[in-house]
Design a protein around this motif. Structure first.
Motif, short mmCIF file in Angstrom:
data_model
loop_
_atom_site.label_atom_id
_atom_site.label_comp_id
_atom_site.label_asym_id
_atom_site.label_seq_id
_atom_site.Cartn_x
_atom_site.Cartn_y
_atom_site.Cartn_z
N ALA A 101 0.86 -1.19 0.00
CA ALA A 101 0.00 0.00 0.00
C ALA A 101 0.89 1.23 0.00
CB ALA A 101 -0.88 -0.03 1.24
N GLU A 102 0.60 2.16 -0.91
CA GLU A 102 1.45 3.36 -1.04
C GLU A 102 0.61 4.61 -1.17
OE1 GLU A 102 3.80 2.33 -4.40
OE2 GLU A 102 5.13 1.08 -3.20
N GLY A 106 2.64 10.66 -7.33
CA GLY A 106 2.72 12.00 -7.90
C GLY A 106 1.86 13.02 -7.18
N GLY A 107 1.28 12.62 -6.06
CA GLY A 107 0.39 13.54 -5.34
C GLY A 107 1.11 14.28 -4.22
N ASN A 108 0.33 14.81 -3.31
CA ASN A 108 0.85 15.54 -2.15
C ASN A 108 1.70 14.58 -1.30
OD1 ASN A 108 1.13 16.82 0.36
ND2 ASN A 108 -0.86 17.85 0.17
N PRO A 109 2.97 14.91 -1.04
CA PRO A 109 3.79 13.98 -0.25
C PRO A 109 3.29 13.80 1.18
CG PRO A 109 4.99 16.03 -0.73
CD PRO A 109 3.71 16.07 -1.52
N ASP A 110 2.45 14.74 1.63
CA ASP A 110 1.90 14.61 2.98
C ASP A 110 0.50 14.00 2.99
OD1 ASP A 110 4.19 15.69 4.15
OD2 ASP A 110 3.49 17.73 3.79
N SER A 111 0.11 13.38 1.86
CA SER A 111 -1.20 12.71 1.81
C SER A 111 -1.26 11.63 2.89
CB SER A 111 -1.36 12.06 0.43
OG SER A 111 -2.42 11.14 0.46
N ASN A 112 -2.44 11.43 3.45
CA ASN A 112 -2.63 10.38 4.46
C ASN A 112 -3.19 9.10 3.86
OD1 ASN A 112 -2.01 12.20 6.69
ND2 ASN A 112 -3.96 13.19 6.20
N THR A 113 -3.40 9.10 2.53
CA THR A 113 -4.08 7.99 1.86
C THR A 113 -3.08 6.89 1.49
OG1 THR A 113 -5.64 9.57 0.97
CG2 THR A 113 -5.53 7.45 -0.16
N LEU A 114 -3.54 5.65 1.56
CA LEU A 114 -2.71 4.52 1.14
C LEU A 114 -3.48 3.70 0.12
CD1 LEU A 114 -1.19 3.21 4.49
CD2 LEU A 114 0.04 4.29 2.60
N ILE A 115 -2.86 3.47 -1.03
CA ILE A 115 -3.55 2.74 -2.10
C ILE A 115 -2.80 1.46 -2.44
CG2 ILE A 115 -4.32 2.89 -4.51
CD1 ILE A 115 -4.62 5.90 -4.11
N SER A 116 -3.53 0.36 -2.52
CA SER A 116 -2.95 -0.88 -3.04
C SER A 116 -3.89 -1.40 -4.12
CB SER A 116 -2.76 -1.91 -1.92
OG SER A 116 -4.01 -2.37 -1.50
N ASP A 117 -3.58 -2.56 -4.72
CA ASP A 117 -4.38 -3.06 -5.83
C ASP A 117 -5.87 -3.16 -5.47
OD1 ASP A 117 -2.13 -3.29 -7.22
OD2 ASP A 117 -1.93 -5.47 -7.04
N THR A 118 -6.15 -3.67 -4.30
CA THR A 118 -7.54 -3.92 -3.90
C THR A 118 -8.10 -2.85 -2.99
OG1 THR A 118 -6.60 -6.11 -3.59
CG2 THR A 118 -8.98 -5.90 -3.30
N THR A 119 -7.25 -2.34 -2.10
CA THR A 119 -7.78 -1.46 -1.04
C THR A 119 -7.29 -0.02 -1.17
OG1 THR A 119 -5.91 -2.01 0.37
CG2 THR A 119 -7.88 -3.32 0.68
#
Ligand SMILES: Nc1ncnc2c1ncn2[C@@H]1O[C@H](COP(=O)(O)OP(=O)(O)OP(=O)(O)O)[C@@H](O)[C@H]1O
Ligand SMILES: O=C(CO)[C@H](O)[C@H](O)COP(=O)(O)O
Length: 419
Positions: A101-102, A106-119
């Motif tokens: 999960a990353e 290319g977005g805000n380096p201080d983003s709190n979001t984590l994205i993986s393939d499914t979640t």
């Protein structure tokens, strides 16, 4: 899956992917003079249009309904106070689905979001309506509902659940300011984690499954000291003061959410060492609500019985103070629950397979999957005790829930696309 593009009558505003029958888009735009929003499909055909919702408390909000057919996002809520292990739990959960999960690329380096393939994991701190200075001026903490925008949280979680992308605000923990929004596309599984996923009844009703991490005061204090003193250079006094300052609002607004949770992981000091105040050995309880759709509680030996089990001996190495498991039915906030408890800690993680083989309804894909997951993340906090063990089990149950919901949706008749 149909791809729609949203235009206002004046200019292009955002793009989103719709995968739903009946999607609702809460659209929020600051500088907009025309009161009509038109939704186009990818082939340019007009899809649906909507007038501005002048009843809404948010300026220029539009609600759009479109039909596109397809699957819905499964929404999971994870509630806990800050520093109680939500990030660690999320890492264990996303690992069950495979892939790392990353933060958005290319977005805000201080983003709190984590994205993986499914979640996709979004942090509800992003719905703070007051920034750090605003909270200070008004004398409210981030735990106070008045510092959070539940209307926007509800609209956006609902939109994502219905397959519509949103421009979600970002609360920047480095600066204490609200940054420009980031685009969140609807994932297969959306996890909303933070202080208030079950506070607002509208948001709560959107959850397919909810979890509360209930860390007792003694343990919370020990963890805070470990992290904030060792890693962030805070003094013992300042940590004590910050915990004390948050406590009234924690008790009023955060803690009561556990009554709504489908699963609670309760972390307490051990009972195996009399008067222990070191907080190193933990007693952890996995409280599982009965009768939740697509969720069969895990059990030890015999479903519904009351069991006490000391597995130490020939097959499980235990040093002082040993390990004790318990299992049985209980009533929790008026609800029937099953509780699995583990007191103590493991010496050798590979021997966990012995414990795993005595548990049923684990929703593993193969024999030994819990042990494999635990070994894979042996360096995560809590890997040698019930916190890591039960977090891993809940991760597997969520995968199972997702698969069951997807299978039940696949069986349902698909509504024809409107375009
Ligand atoms: N199971 C555990 N056992 C021991 N310590 C733990 C455990 N889980 C978390 N901690 C401690 O608490 C700290 C915070 O954990 P984590 O970052 O997962 O929490 P969080 O709720 O996401 O925090 P925040 O909301 O402040 O980002 C860790 O650095 C670790 O010191
Ligand atoms: O309870 C919290 C949830 O993480 C934070 O304290 C809250 O979000 C405010 O953040 P900060 O202290 O960075 O201003």
């Amino acid at each position: 899956m149909a791809v729609c593009t949203v235009y206002t009558t004046q200019s292009l505003n955002s793009t989103f992917t719709s995968s739903t029958t009946k999607s609702h888009l809460g659209f929020h735009q600051k500088h907009h003079h025309h009161h009509q929003l038109v939704l186009f499909s990818s082939n340019g055909k007009k899809w649906w249009s909507s007038k501005r919702d002048d009843q809404s408390s948010v300026a220029n909000r539009y609600v759009i309904t479109c039909s596109a057919g397809g699957q819905q996002t499964v929404v999971i809520g994870l509630a806990a106070d800050s520093g109680c292990g939500k990030s660690t739990f999320m890492r264990r959960l996303t690992s069950v689905f495979g892939g790392a999960a990353e933060p958005p690329k290319g977005g805000n380096p201080d983003s709190n979001t984590l994205i993986s393939d499914t979640t996709t994991v979004i942090c509800l701190d992003d719905y703070h309506s007051l920034d750090r200075t605003g909270r200070k001026e008004k004398g409210v903490t981030a735990l106070d509902p008045r510092a959070n925008d539940f209307d926007l949280m509800y609209e956006q979680v609902k939109a994502l659940k219905n397959g519509v992308a949103v421009d979600k605000p970002i609360y920047n923990h480095v600066t204490g300011l609200l940054d420009p929004p980031e685009l969140i596309k609807p994932p297969k599984i959306l996890v909303i984690e933070g202080l208030h996923p079950m506070y607002d009844s509208r948001v709560r009703d959107l959850l397919d499954f909810s979890i509360y991490l209930d860390i007792s005061n003694e343990v919370k204090f020990a963890w805070k000291i470990q992290r904030d003193m060792a890693e962030r250079g805070h003094s013992l006094e300042s940590i004590k003061a910050s915990i004390e300052a948050r406590k009234p609002d924690f008790d009023a607004y955060i803690d009561p959410q556990k009554q709504y949770a489908d699963a609670v992981i309760e972390v307490l000091p051990t009972k195996l060492i009399p008067d222990d105040n070191e907080g190193k050995v933990l007693r952890v309880r996995l409280i599982m609500k009965e009768g939740v759709e697509f969720f069969d509680p895990v059990y030890l030996f015999d479903e519904g019985s009351t069991i006490s089990w000391i597995p130490c001996g020939r097959k499980l190495t235990c040093s002082y103070p040993g390990i004790k498991f318990s299992y049985g039915p209980e009533i929790y906030y008026g609800n029937e629950v099953s509780v699995l408890e583990m007191d103590g800690q493991f010496d050798r993680l590979d021997e966990l397979i012995y414990v795993e083989s005595h548990l049923s309804n684990l929703s593993t894909n193969f024999y030994g999957e819990v042990t494999q997951q635990m070994l894979k993340h042996a360096d995560f906090p809590g890997s040698n005790n019930g916190t890591g063990f039960f977090q891993t089990i809940v991760g597997l149950k969520i995968r199972d829930l997702f698969e069951q919901i997807s299978a039940s949706k696949a069986k349902a008749p698909v509504e024809a696309a409107k375009a």
